[in-house]
Design an enzyme around this catalytic site. Sequence first.
Site, PDB file in Angstrom:
ATOM      1  N   SER A   1       3.240  -1.964  10.211  1.00 43.66           N
ATOM      2  CA  SER A   1       4.692  -2.095  10.416  1.00 43.66           C
ATOM      3  C   SER A   1       5.210  -3.503  10.136  1.00 43.66           C
ATOM      4  CB  SER A   1       5.091  -1.636  11.825  1.00 43.66           C
ATOM      5  OG  SER A   1       4.739  -0.272  12.012  1.00 43.66           O
TER       6      SER A   1
ATOM      7  N   LYS B   1       0.248   4.314  -0.349  1.00 43.51           N
ATOM      8  CA  LYS B   1      -0.299   5.562   0.207  1.00 43.51           C
ATOM      9  C   LYS B   1       0.021   6.716  -0.756  1.00 43.51           C
ATOM     10  CE  LYS B   1       0.110   3.427   4.665  1.00 43.51           C
ATOM     11  NZ  LYS B   1       0.261   3.558   6.107  1.00 43.51           N
TER      12      LYS B   1
ATOM     13  N   GLU C   1      -5.663  -4.403  10.561  1.00 42.10           N
ATOM     14  CA  GLU C   1      -4.624  -3.388  10.740  1.00 42.10           C
ATOM     15  C   GLU C   1      -4.871  -2.618  12.037  1.00 42.10           C
ATOM     16  OE1 GLU C   1      -2.517  -2.596   6.841  1.00 42.10           O
ATOM     17  OE2 GLU C   1      -3.926  -0.968   7.188  1.00 42.10           O
TER      18      GLU C   1
ATOM     19  N   HIS D   1      -9.205   1.881   4.725  1.00 46.58           N
ATOM     20  CA  HIS D   1      -7.953   2.008   5.478  1.00 46.58           C
ATOM     21  C   HIS D   1      -8.155   2.997   6.621  1.00 46.58           C
ATOM     22  CE1 HIS D   1      -3.837   3.025   6.467  1.00 46.58           C
ATOM     23  NE2 HIS D   1      -3.502   1.874   5.918  1.00 46.58           N
TER      24      HIS D   1
ATOM     25  N   ASN E   1       0.878  -1.164   0.000  1.00 50.49           N
ATOM     26  CA  ASN E   1       0.000   0.000   0.000  1.00 50.49           C
ATOM     27  C   ASN E   1       0.914   1.212   0.000  1.00 50.49           C
ATOM     28  OD1 ASN E   1      -1.831   2.044   0.487  1.00 50.49           O
ATOM     29  ND2 ASN E   1      -2.159   1.503   2.639  1.00 50.49           N
TER      30      ASN E   1
ATOM     31  N   GLY F   1       2.491   2.527  10.566  1.00 50.39           N
ATOM     32  CA  GLY F   1       3.463   3.599  10.370  1.00 50.39           C
ATOM     33  C   GLY F   1       4.193   3.996  11.641  1.00 50.39           C
TER      34      GLY F   1
ATOM     35  N   GLU G   1      -6.424   5.327   7.664  1.00 50.77           N
ATOM     36  CA  GLU G   1      -6.124   6.721   7.320  1.00 50.77           C
ATOM     37  C   GLU G   1      -7.315   7.370   6.623  1.00 50.77           C
ATOM     38  OE1 GLU G   1      -2.469   5.905   5.292  1.00 50.77           O
ATOM     39  OE2 GLU G   1      -1.588   5.332   7.204  1.00 50.77           O
TER      40      GLU G   1
END
Length: 254
Positions: free
Chosen positions: A216, A15, A170, A98, A13, A176, A100
Amino acid sequence: MNRNLRKTVIAGNWKMNMTPSQTTAFMKELSPMVTDAVCDVVLCVPAIDIPAAVAATAGTNIHVGAENVHFEEKGAFTGEISAQMLTEAGVTHVVIGHSERRQYFGETDHTVNLRTKAAVEAGLHAITCVGETLEQREQGITAEIVSMQTKIALLGLDADEMKRVIIAYEPVWAIGTGKTATAEQAQEVCKIIRDVIASLYGDNVAQATSILYGGSMNAKNAAELLEKEDVDGGLIGGASLKTADFTTIVHAAG
Ligand code: PGA
């Protein structure tokens, strides 16, 4: 993972990283490194990079994914991209929900469900994300949160459509941050998700559904995570931006 029952999927991914020319260079470098992959190899890239990614991976075993899809077929939705636009461009997978997008762009369990439905109806593989925040984990409600997110994401999907659904667990606190869930934590929640799918669709569908871990995951910890029975692959952010690291993870998947 249990390769006999379901596919192992290693999905990057990106991003908001990489330009079209960087995408071409990356894919050309990566392609020969992963020809021997036993798992499905997917790179989910920014929309603007899709044509470059599709062109550079033609004839290889790399699948190109998107990072979002809208649920309507067309219309007045400035800035959005439809499932048909993606499939026509050569995209096979799409990341949905996701954290985010949930955190910064108003994505809700309801819109995650609409997008997942639209994606699978168009023939795309949805990589639908669920996961608890640190606060929720500390409150002891991880199982409830992840079960609820999974159930709502799948509302209205039938067993046949589940063949094109991949769930990515996730934990928000691991994305991250360099703070990976332990293999045991990843296994525990991936199993909870599989049990939710079993309760909705029966054991056969649950056993055939790929459930990924993300947060991560890197070249060093991938093998340990992927060893777990209910962890069928990974959704990889930072480490998917380097061909060597991503290749190591692909090979860790078998
Ligand atoms: P990360 O991102 O690997 O950089 O933690 C994972 C993700 O957000 O999918």
